[in-house]
Write a protein that holds these residues in place. Structure first.
Motif, short mmCIF file in Angstrom:
data_model
loop_
_atom_site.label_atom_id
_atom_site.label_comp_id
_atom_site.label_asym_id
_atom_site.label_seq_id
_atom_site.Cartn_x
_atom_site.Cartn_y
_atom_site.Cartn_z
N GLY A 1 0.83 -1.20 0.00
CA GLY A 1 0.00 0.00 0.00
C GLY A 1 0.86 1.24 0.00
N SER A 2 2.07 1.12 0.52
CA SER A 2 3.06 2.19 0.44
C SER A 2 4.42 1.54 0.25
CB SER A 2 3.05 3.05 1.71
OG SER A 2 3.36 2.25 2.85
N PHE A 3 5.38 2.31 -0.25
CA PHE A 3 6.68 1.75 -0.59
C PHE A 3 7.63 1.75 0.60
CE2 PHE A 3 5.32 3.18 -4.88
CZ PHE A 3 5.37 1.93 -5.49
N GLY A 4 8.53 0.78 0.58
CA GLY A 4 9.60 0.72 1.56
C GLY A 4 10.83 0.10 0.93
N LEU A 5 11.98 0.32 1.54
CA LEU A 5 13.21 -0.31 1.08
C LEU A 5 13.47 -1.54 1.92
CD1 LEU A 5 15.87 2.50 0.48
CD2 LEU A 5 14.66 1.15 -1.22
N ILE A 6 13.70 -2.68 1.25
CA ILE A 6 14.12 -3.90 1.95
C ILE A 6 15.63 -3.86 2.03
CG2 ILE A 6 14.08 -6.42 1.95
CD1 ILE A 6 11.64 -6.24 0.06
#
Length: 752
Positions: free
Chosen positions: A8-13
């Motif tokens: 639903g929203s972006f993140g960095l793995i």
């Protein structure tokens, strides 16, 4: 090291191999960089800081697309997107400049003084700059022109490339779960057309782009600078499958549930009962178990001093509307793994791949479903609609796990693909045929596959319409909530855990393979073959994995698993007459059995028995023969007589398919017997004698006076010479009274 998460929203793995975290991109650059340094180290982050800033900047503006077809929306042109794709081809690799040094341009003025007309300097091309696309495949003169244009470099300034980066051109497809053909096009489960798109990845690090791998890219859809065709230009690529993992807690919960049930039989029963509730398809447990075993089969088997393929090849054959396709399709849905393809969508090129030429870029390979599903599972529904040549061309690839295309472009790809073939039996006219119309239902398999492909199957299961009433096929009920944990179990199974086969299990595999081989081996439907021990090993490992016989470090296969597999095969193969077929092939027909068989065949196809015998004698003398030769020689009807005749004779083992047809040894021996058969003589025994007389055609005795027996003519002559028998005269049994049997007597006239 760096991946992209989306919920639903972006993140960095961010991962360093031992620990992993997800950082929301709405944090400040400073906060994110501190986390990056903690996981990846200050030196690495400093070296790639420019790339990280580019990813963060574009990711904050990006749109997540749930399907590749959405890139055709013109409003997305040039905007950053994140999308999941599947690599569908080989790649073409280019090297392009990423950093340059350009020299100063000096000029001597009228006074003899040297003036700097243009100062030297350095230029760096950002990884997401569209000029990267212009540099791909360009001639040196054009590269020089694009660089001068990009950095405003003087025409006389010398340019030196100090650093390069790599660009990859390839084709991609949408990750799919189910494919069906509508008209001339193929569509996926989301009703989008299943087609390839061009992807260009620009990267500062080398990539291993393997067919079938799922990727997540950050990029933008743009028109190609060369021909304006739509391409996806990507500056970040992630391999999410390499970062995905299964839930150990979920696996432990499923294992605890199964262990609480006690016996292996109880575990399998619980699985199949819950699958019936989930799917609504009942009384097709053989299909459900075969499907689940195929899903949970290993990638390799290491046993008996060899490393053999582990991925299973399974056939599901039966009448229409018996729930076989639905069972396999719903297993895919339950596990959320594998690809289900309708037969119409599975051409030879669609299964294997084809060489493709791209203007200005050369030749490369667009891979088919088998390599795209490497190390996963492919189900092909309606394989009876495909010519046998398709399977002949893929047989070696399925066995070896490697496809080699050597055409205008040459490439190899893994296809260690667990495969389920779903089919209806065929008649000689290539229409569907009822299972009950075969002498033995297992013969249906030979109408779809040739003997080589049958022998390579690890398992075949069958559905017969009259075994289940139509209203019984659909069931109802809610499965146990723990049943859904198999979605985690398949991810664990496909991570290729270590397998330990106990010595007791290995010994039992050898014994079981010998028992099954002795009972079921035949050359017509060779499901049980000389390498049966490896087939049993695959099934036993799959069963152990399915039933969570593990400490989560390795799968443990015991003799209990082997015995269950043997019983399952024994039950399924005897149900469809494979044992009877093997018996019939291994022994010679008696003259009477042969006569009865020929009479039945002649009656079924509407042919005179004597004419059929003439055809069989001709076949035996001819050796190899073709359909056309039979038609020309005997003038029988092709559709209604020749086709069913060849099917009956092949199924009975009287002829074999070998570059046309050839008479079998079984037919030749049976013909000899019927030609040599003597007329039988009915005779009456004349004496009581407790003796045995051994003659050429048989042994006779003890003898009982008045007994009526039948013996061959030549033996009768010998027995008559010994005064043991005489030819039986039926007239002597008739009434010896002088009055006819229907004479009406009056009481006073009846003789005393």
């Amino acid at each position: 090291m760096i991946g992209i998460a989306y919920d639903g929203s972006f993140g960095l793995i961010v991962s360093n191999g031992t620990k992993r975290t997800i950082v929301p991109v709405d944090k400040s650059d400073k906060e994110i960089f501190e986390i990056l340094k903690e996981y990846l180290g200050e030196e690495y982050v400093a070296k790639h800081s420019g790339k990280f800033l580019t990813i963060l900047g574009t990711l904050r503006e990006a749109v997540f697309l749930n399907h590749i077809s959405r890139i055709e929306d013109p409003s997305l042109n040039g905007k950053p997107i994140v999308i999941d794709l599947q690599i569908a081809s080989t790649s073409i690799t280019y090297v392009i400049p990423s950093r340059i040094i350009y020299g100063a341009v000096e000029k001597t003025n009228k006074n003899g003084e040297v003036e700097v007309v243009f100062p030297g300097g350095e230029g760096t091309i950002e990884i997401n700059d569209l000029v990267n696309l212009k540099l791909i495949g360009a001639r040196d003169t054009m590269v020089n022109y694009f660089l001068r244009e990009k950095f405003g470099i003087h025409k006389d300034s010398p340019i030196t490339v100090s650093e390069y980066r790599t660009a990859y051109y390839l084709h991609v497809r949408p990750p799919a779960s189910e494919l069906r053909k509508k008209g001339k096009e193929i569509f996926d489960a989301k009703s989008y057309e299943y087609k390839t798109y061009s992807l260009i990845i620009v990267t500062d690090e080398p990539l291993n782009l393997v067919a079938g791998k799922k990727i997540r890219i950050l990029g933008t859809p743009v028109p190609s600078p060369k021909d304006s065709k739509l391409v996806i230009f990507a500056w970040h690529i992630d391999f999410p499958e390499e970062k995905e993992s299964f839930s150990v807690d979920a696996l432990m919960q499923l294992k605890a549930k199964l262990d609480s049930l006690g016996s292996l039989e109880a575990k399998v029963d619980w699985i199949l009962e819950n699958f019936e509730k989930y799917s609504g398809v009942v009384k097709r447990r053989n299909v459900a178990l075969a499907t689940l075993l195929t899903y949970f089969s290993p990638l390799y088997v290491e046993a008996f001093g060899k490393r053999e393929r582990g991925w299973m090849l399974t056939a599901v054959v039966g009448d229409t509307t018996t729930g076989k396709s639905e069972t396999v399709r719903l297993a895919r849905e339950l596990l959320d793994a594998g690809l289900f393809v309708s037969g119409e969508a599975a051409t030879q090129a669609g299964l294997v791949g084809t060489a493709t030429q791209v203007e200005g870029k050369g030749w490369f390979i667009d891979w088919g479903y088998l390599p795209l599903m490497d190390s996963r599972l492919l189900s092909v529904d309606g394989v009876h609609k495909l010519p046998k040549t398709v399977w002949a061309s893929t047989a070696e690839a399925l066995r070896e796990g490697m496809i080699d295309i050597a055409k205008a472009a040459r490439a190899r790809a893994n296809c260690r693909t667990r495969t389920i073939f779903i089919a209806n039996p065929l008649s000689e006219s290539y229409t569907t045929k009822d299972m009950n119309s075969f002498i033995y239902p297992v013969l249906a398999l030979a109408t779809i596959f040739d003997v080589i492909n049958i022998s390579r199957l690890d398992l075949a299961v069958f559905t017969i319409a009259d075994e289940v009433k139509p209203h019984e096929i659909r069931g109802a009920g809610e499965p146990d909530p723990d049943f859904y944990l198999f979605r985690e179990a398949i991810r664990w199974a496909w991570s290729n855990p270590e397998v330990e086969i106990t010595q007791e299990a290995l010994d039992e595999i050898v014994r079981a393979s010998l028992r099954l081989y002795e009972k079921y081996f035949n050359n017509i439907v060779p499901l049980v073959t000389i390498d049966m021990r490896y087939k049993i090993a695959r099934l036993a490992i799959a069963l152990a994995t399915l039933t969570m016989s593990t400490d989560l470090n390795k799968v443990i296969v015991t003799e209990e698993h082997v015995r269950f597999v043997e019983q399952f095969l024994d039950r399924e193969y005897s149900r469809v007459g494979l044992d009877q077929l093997a018996k019939g092939e291994s022994r010679e027909l008696t003259a009477d059995e042969f006569s009865a068989l020929i009479g039945d065949i002649a009656e079924r196809i509407g042919l005179d028995v004597d004419k059929l015998l003439d055809i069989l004698r001709w076949m035996a003398v001819k050796g190899n023969f073709t359909r056309d030769e039979i038609l020309q020689k005997f003038g029988i009807a092709e559709k209604n007589q020749l086709r069913p005749l060849l099917s009956e004779l092949t199924g009975s083992g009287l002829i074999e398919r070998k570059r046309g047809f050839v008479a079998s040894g079984k037919l030749i021996k049976a013909l000899k017997k019927i030609e040599q058969r003597e007329e039988m003589v009915k005779c009456e025994v004349l004496v009581d004698a407790d003796i045995i007389v051994h003659l050429e055609k048989g042994s006779y005795g003890p003898f009982k006076k008045g007994e009526i027996i039948e013996v061959p003519e030549s033996d009768f002559v010998k027995l008559e010479e010994l005064e043991l028998v005489r030819r039986y005269d039926k007239s002597e049994d008739e009434s010896s009274e002088e009055y006819p049997p229907d004479y009406i007597w009056f009481n006073e006239d009846r003789p005393s």
